[in-house]
Design an enzyme around this catalytic site. Structure first.
Site, mmCIF file in Angstrom:
data_model
loop_
_atom_site.group_PDB
_atom_site.id
_atom_site.type_symbol
_atom_site.label_atom_id
_atom_site.label_comp_id
_atom_site.label_asym_id
_atom_site.label_seq_id
_atom_site.Cartn_x
_atom_site.Cartn_y
_atom_site.Cartn_z
ATOM 1 N N CYS A 198 0.834 -1.204 0.000
ATOM 2 C CA CYS A 198 0.000 0.000 0.000
ATOM 3 C C CYS A 198 0.870 1.255 0.000
ATOM 4 O O CYS A 198 0.605 2.216 -0.732
ATOM 5 C CB CYS A 198 -0.944 -0.006 1.196
ATOM 6 S SG CYS A 198 -0.135 -0.014 2.820
ATOM 7 N N SER A 251 -7.001 -0.462 10.395
ATOM 8 C CA SER A 251 -7.057 -0.976 9.019
ATOM 9 C C SER A 251 -6.025 -2.066 8.774
ATOM 10 O O SER A 251 -6.007 -2.669 7.700
ATOM 11 C CB SER A 251 -6.839 0.166 8.020
ATOM 12 O OG SER A 251 -5.477 0.569 8.001
ATOM 13 N N THR A 277 -1.339 -7.901 7.331
ATOM 14 C CA THR A 277 -0.473 -6.717 7.277
ATOM 15 C C THR A 277 0.536 -6.744 8.415
ATOM 16 O O THR A 277 1.732 -6.500 8.218
ATOM 17 C CB THR A 277 -1.325 -5.435 7.360
ATOM 18 O OG1 THR A 277 -2.213 -5.391 6.241
ATOM 19 C CG2 THR A 277 -0.438 -4.198 7.345
#
EC number: 1.2.1.10
Length: 327
Positions: free
Chosen positions: A133, A164, A169
């Site tokens: 990202c 998020s 992640t």
């Protein structure tokens, strides 16, 4: 896409935040792609539940379950939204079967793709990697600067809402920094790159914010103006597929103070001292298709992946008339 060309059928591996957002984007917003399967490992996940409600074939036993689905042969492209380690195993199973892979993990087994920078360079690759990202948000800016003048060093800081960042992640933080740093150099064009990720615990959550710092050797004001124009054009380009992508403030180009030890940041063998620093501050607001608007970090990944898949659809989908004639 012409009327005589069939839609490209895709599968999504990973029923978490990224995978579910991908599915929603494909179903609601793509005229080129269609969902063929949603693959997870948690039968109770929200992503699989949503897929079932939307009539998408599902499996909760991972990639092996995908292979057993009745419509597996119809699937053209597989989005992998799992983890770097899992992607290696998934690729080993799927690539020999002729499936095109779009990797949204930091595994980086295939070439990097940042749509605003190199969309057309890997149109026929069997496996492409969407970097991270932070890479999708910042590498276009590094590339915009390097198109005007050489970038000796580029450093990016990606600040994302802690809420998020799912388990995938968090498990891939080291791979995130390594993959992004490498792509800053190979795609962005910097001689040396560095990436930092910050999980912002603020509540209510803040949208994704990114800082891009580039060291250059360019004293000419005309070059500085060209850099600003290049960055503005790039921001507008990215915003065509990520509408929430924007500059937070004006681009800053400032002299490097005398005595600043910037030589310690340069690539091995580089001796010319940079004269100026380009500072760019960005924010990325998500489209809120599935994820909250603050999750711009995830939205930019899924938007970039869909953008690439749609751009290469013509290399995958054969004309319907031709298919019928060959059956």
């Amino acid at each position: 896409m012409s009327e005589n060309t069939r839609k490209v059928t895709v599968a999504v591996i990973g029923s978490g935040n990224i995978g579910t957002d991908l599915m929603i984007k494909v179903i609601r917003h793509s005229d080129v792609l269609q969902m063929g399967a949603m693959v997870g490992i948690d039968p109770d996940s929200d992503g699989l539940a949503r897929a079932r409600r939307l009539g998408v074939p599902t499996t909760a036993v991972g990639v092996h379950g995908l292979l057993e689905l009745p419509n597996f042969d119809e699937i053209d492209v597989v989005f992998d939204a799992t983890s770097a380690k899992a992607h290696a195993a998934n690729a080993a199973l799927l690539e020999p079967l002729g499936k095109r892979l779009i990797d949204l993990t930091p595994a980086a087994l295939g070439p990097f793709v940042v749509p605003a920078v190199n969309l057309d360079e890997h149109r026929h690759a069997a496996n492409v990697n969407m970097v991270t990202c932070g890479g999708q948000a910042t590498i276009p800016i590094v590339a915009a600067v390097s198109r005007v003048t050489p970038v000796a060093y580029a450093e990016i800081v990606a600040s994302i809402a802690s809420k998020s960042a799912g388990p995938g992640t968090r498990a891939n933080i080291d791979e995130f920094t390594e993959t992004t740093s490498h792509a800053i150099e190979t795609v962005g064009g910097a001689r040396r790159g560095k990436a930092i990720i910050v999980l912002n615990p603020a509540d209510p959550p803040l949208i994704m914010r990114d800082t891009v710092l580039c060291l250059i050797s360019a004293r000419d004001p005309a070059t500085h103006d060209a850099i600003r124009n290049s960055i503005q054009a790039m921001v507008e380009h990215v915003a065509t597929y990520v509408p929430g992508y924007r500059l937070k403030q004006q681009v800053q180009i400032t002299p490097v103070p005398d005595g600043q030890p910037v030589h310690t940041l340069l690539a091995s063998g580089d001796t010319a001292a940079p004269t100026h620093q380009v500072s760019v501050f960005l924010e990325v607001e998500g489209a809120a298709h599935y994820l909250p608007a603050y999750a711009g970090n995830l939205d930019i990944m899924t938007s970039a992946a869909v953008r690439y898949a749609e751009s290469v659809a013509d290399t995958i989908a054969a004309p319907a008339a031709t298919q019928g004639a060959t059956r």
